[in-house]
Motif scaffolding. Structure first.
Motif, PDB file in Angstrom:
ATOM      1  N   THR A  22      29.070  47.556  34.883  1.00 43.54           N
ATOM      2  CA  THR A  22      28.475  47.201  36.168  1.00 43.54           C
ATOM      3  C   THR A  22      29.512  46.889  37.247  1.00 43.54           C
ATOM      4  OG1 THR A  22      28.306  44.907  35.462  1.00 43.54           O
ATOM      5  CG2 THR A  22      26.389  46.321  35.094  1.00 43.54           C
ATOM      6  N   TYR A  23      30.805  46.992  36.915  1.00 38.09           N
ATOM      7  CA  TYR A  23      31.843  46.669  37.879  1.00 38.09           C
ATOM      8  C   TYR A  23      32.526  47.944  38.373  1.00 38.09           C
ATOM      9  CZ  TYR A  23      31.237  41.999  35.990  1.00 38.09           C
ATOM     10  OH  TYR A  23      30.698  40.807  35.593  1.00 38.09           O
ATOM     11  N   LEU A  24      33.227  47.829  39.491  1.00 36.78           N
ATOM     12  CA  LEU A  24      34.003  48.941  40.018  1.00 36.78           C
ATOM     13  C   LEU A  24      35.363  48.907  39.345  1.00 36.78           C
ATOM     14  CD1 LEU A  24      33.066  48.612  43.796  1.00 36.78           C
ATOM     15  CD2 LEU A  24      32.235  50.319  42.185  1.00 36.78           C
ATOM     16  N   ARG A  25      35.545  49.743  38.345  1.00 36.56           N
ATOM     17  CA  ARG A  25      36.742  49.655  37.516  1.00 36.56           C
ATOM     18  C   ARG A  25      37.690  50.821  37.795  1.00 36.56           C
ATOM     19  NH1 ARG A  25      34.119  46.996  32.112  1.00 36.56           N
ATOM     20  NH2 ARG A  25      32.864  48.875  31.921  1.00 36.56           N
ATOM     21  N   SER A  26      38.970  50.571  37.578  1.00 39.15           N
ATOM     22  CA  SER A  26      39.969  51.560  37.959  1.00 39.15           C
ATOM     23  C   SER A  26      40.889  51.987  36.812  1.00 39.15           C
ATOM     24  CB  SER A  26      40.814  51.006  39.105  1.00 39.15           C
ATOM     25  OG  SER A  26      41.479  49.818  38.712  1.00 39.15           O
TER      26      SER A  26
END
Length: 123
Positions: A101-105
């Motif tokens: 659910t997170y904006l991951r890189s």
């Protein structure tokens, strides 16, 4: 199991534009965050951009202001609009799906990957 297929790569002159597409199948596309990464020869895979299931976005420093990520949940497709391309943007571009659910890189945080599409920017 989610399958991802990228398209839209090619050869373009510096300063030009390309739009990459990534079509997804086999899962509930709207639930996934979708990311774009790239890998140049001899280099590690680099984060480019990510879009959450709700449409929030986050970009890598090297592309912020030039690239735009978007998604069309009705078409199960994510896009990467690339403008003001530079020779250093030359790489194989991959799309990836993240069930989180997170904006991951980080590449290790993504669950599914496409095969990649080559982008070459000539000077």
């Amino acid at each position: 199991q989610v399958q991802l297929v990228e398209s839209g790569g090619g050869l373009v002159q510096a300063g030009g534009s390309l739009r990459l597409s990534c079509a997804a199948s086999g899962g509930t596309f709207s639930r996934y965050a979708m990311g774009w990464f790239r890998q140049a020869p001899g280099k590690e895979r680099e984060f480019v951009a990510v879009i959450s299931s709700s449409g929030n976005t986050y970009y890598g420093d090297s592309v912020r202001g030039r690239f735009t990520i978007s998604r069309d949940n009705a078409k199960n497709t994510v896009y990467l609009q690339m403008n003001s391309l530079k020779p250093e943007d030359t790489a194989v571009y991959y799309c990836a799906a993240d069930a989180g659910t997170y904006l991951r890189s980080r590449p290790s945080e993504y669950d599914y990957w496409g095969q990649g599409t080559q982008v070459t920017v000539s000077s």
